[in-house]
Write an enzyme that holds these catalytic residues in place. Structure first.
Site, PDB file in Angstrom:
ATOM      1  N   SER A 107      -0.531  -1.818  -0.355  1.00 19.61           N
ATOM      2  CA  SER A 107      -1.869  -2.396  -0.202  1.00 19.61           C
ATOM      3  C   SER A 107      -2.978  -1.416  -0.591  1.00 19.61           C
ATOM      4  O   SER A 107      -4.095  -1.841  -0.894  1.00 19.61           O
ATOM      5  CB  SER A 107      -2.088  -2.871   1.240  1.00 19.61           C
ATOM      6  OG  SER A 107      -1.289  -4.009   1.481  1.00 19.61           O
TER       7      SER A 107
ATOM      8  N   HIS B 268       6.782  -8.684   6.618  1.00 19.66           N
ATOM      9  CA  HIS B 268       7.600  -7.471   6.803  1.00 19.66           C
ATOM     10  C   HIS B 268       8.636  -7.715   7.895  1.00 19.66           C
ATOM     11  O   HIS B 268       9.749  -7.206   7.824  1.00 19.66           O
ATOM     12  CB  HIS B 268       6.713  -6.278   7.225  1.00 19.66           C
ATOM     13  CG  HIS B 268       6.045  -5.589   6.076  1.00 19.66           C
ATOM     14  ND1 HIS B 268       6.750  -4.878   5.132  1.00 19.66           N
ATOM     15  CD2 HIS B 268       4.741  -5.491   5.734  1.00 19.66           C
ATOM     16  CE1 HIS B 268       5.888  -4.372   4.247  1.00 19.66           C
ATOM     17  NE2 HIS B 268       4.667  -4.732   4.587  1.00 19.66           N
TER      18      HIS B 268
HETATM   19 MG    MG Z   1      -4.147  -5.409   4.222  1.00 22.23          MG
HETATM   20 ZN    ZN Z   2       2.816  -4.598   3.561  1.00 17.28          ZN
END
Ligand code: MG
Ligand code: ZN
Length: 354
Positions: A75, A251
């Protein structure tokens, strides 16, 4: 047809095409579903009775998410590409691969006297929001990222992460510095919702925001509050909104939680599209920084959340992510794009000069 009528019609046609082409947005709301691939979108659509607010978007496309040093982005690099228009190394925030700071679209909008904001469902110091306002070599430098909020004139930011401002290893209390810069500090959603002007720092949780359903309407209502403040600016605004925890649910390979986070994000999208529709001058772009979980759906029943879902990883995948857009300029965000294309396209549409 008589010649004079032909001329008149031609002229009107040219004027209308010219006028349409010139229609540019005054405001841009950029929405990131962290980890949001097509399966994440569709799981929520199925559970919600075959509909989502984001279906109101008139254009769609794909964004290629690979980073400078990885086929599969994180990210930090994914956000940096969206915010700053450069592919960088995984883990980096607002910097190119040589560790040189790159201006974000939010910083550029601010410099051009637009109002700016960030609203997220995680700590405001977390990777995705950080890429719009901070410049650090590592996404885990939360206290340094918090300090970077003081270096800009961002009008509104709302999320978690209070401790990175107030309980710091350098002993500083950054909320005092924010107050000195005329920010109102809000520690709860009620205080956020009653703020309709001025500068606002919403630090609603000590660290990360809770997930759904515990978080309630924090994201949609904070987004609505931010729009109410930002729309006061006659020159327009740029707002980044993140559905932060779609990624975390994926996740965990937790489809049920993914659906809950997606529906919260879509509820936020509904509020944003409602504003954009009434306003008429707001471009809304919805995309993701990457897909998480390699999620796929092999069976299900429309209108229920009993889906048969498989994941191929506990991490991120490398597949392109969807892009949805609505409003003036939306047609620029269709087809296949690089994740670095957004910044340039937005600054061109907003006519940002310096
Ligand atoms: Mg984020
Ligand atoms: Zn992630």
């Amino acid at each position: 047809m008589e010649k004079k009528y032909f001329k008149l019609i031609s002229l009107l046609l040219i004027l209308s095409i010219f006028g349409f082409a010139q229609k540019a947005p005054k405001n841009v709301i950029f929405m990131i579903g962290d980890g949001m691939g097509i399966a994440q979108v569709y799981s929520a659509m199925v559970a919600n009775g075959n509909k989502l607010a984001l279906e109101q978007c008139t254009y769609s496309g794909f964004s290629k998410t690979y980073s400078n040093d990885n086929f599969t982005t994180d990210s930090g690099a994914g956000g940096t590409a969206l915010a700053c228009g450069v592919k960088t190394k995984n883990g980096m925030i607002g910097m190119n691969p040589d560790s040189v700071a790159v201006e974000s679209i939010l910083e550029k909008a601010e410099k051009n006297h637009l109002a700016t904001g960030i609203v997220v469902a995680c700590a405001v110091t977390h990777a995705t929001p950080a890429t719009y306002i901070a410049h650090q070599v590592n996404r885990n430098m939360y206290e340094e990222i918090a300090a970077d909020y003081l270096k800009t004139d961002i009008d509104v930011f709302i999320g978690g992460g209070r401790k990175y401002f107030e309980d710091r290893s350098d002993g500083k209390n950054l909320t005092n510095e924010l107050k000195a810069k005329n920010y109102k500090i809000a520690y709860n959603l009620a205080d956020v919702k009653t703020t309709t002007s001025g500068k606002l720092a919403g630090l609603l949780y000590d660290d990360q925001n809770p997930g759904m359903p515990e978080r309630g309407d924090q994201l949609p209502e904070s987004t609505e509050a931010a729009i109410n403040i930002l729309k006061n600016n006659a020159k327009g605004f740029f707002l980044m909104v993140e559905g932060s925890q779609i990624d975390w649910a994926c996740h965990a390979n937790d489809a049920n939680k993914t659906i809950k986070e997606m529906l919260d994000f879509d509820k936020t999208i509904a509020k944003v599209l409602d504003f954009a529709e009434k306003d008429g001058n707001t471009l809304v772009i919805i995309t993701a920084d990457h897909e998480t979980g390699g999620m796929t759906i092999v069976n299900g029943k429309m209108g229920t959340d009993s889906l048969t879902v498989f994941y191929s990883t506990k991490g991120h995948s490398g597949v392109p992510v969807p892009v949805f857009s609505y409003g003036p300029g939306a047609e620029n965000f269709s087809g296949f794009m690089e994740n670095t294309d957004f910044k340039q396209k937005i600054e061109k549409l907003l006519k940002l000069k310096k």
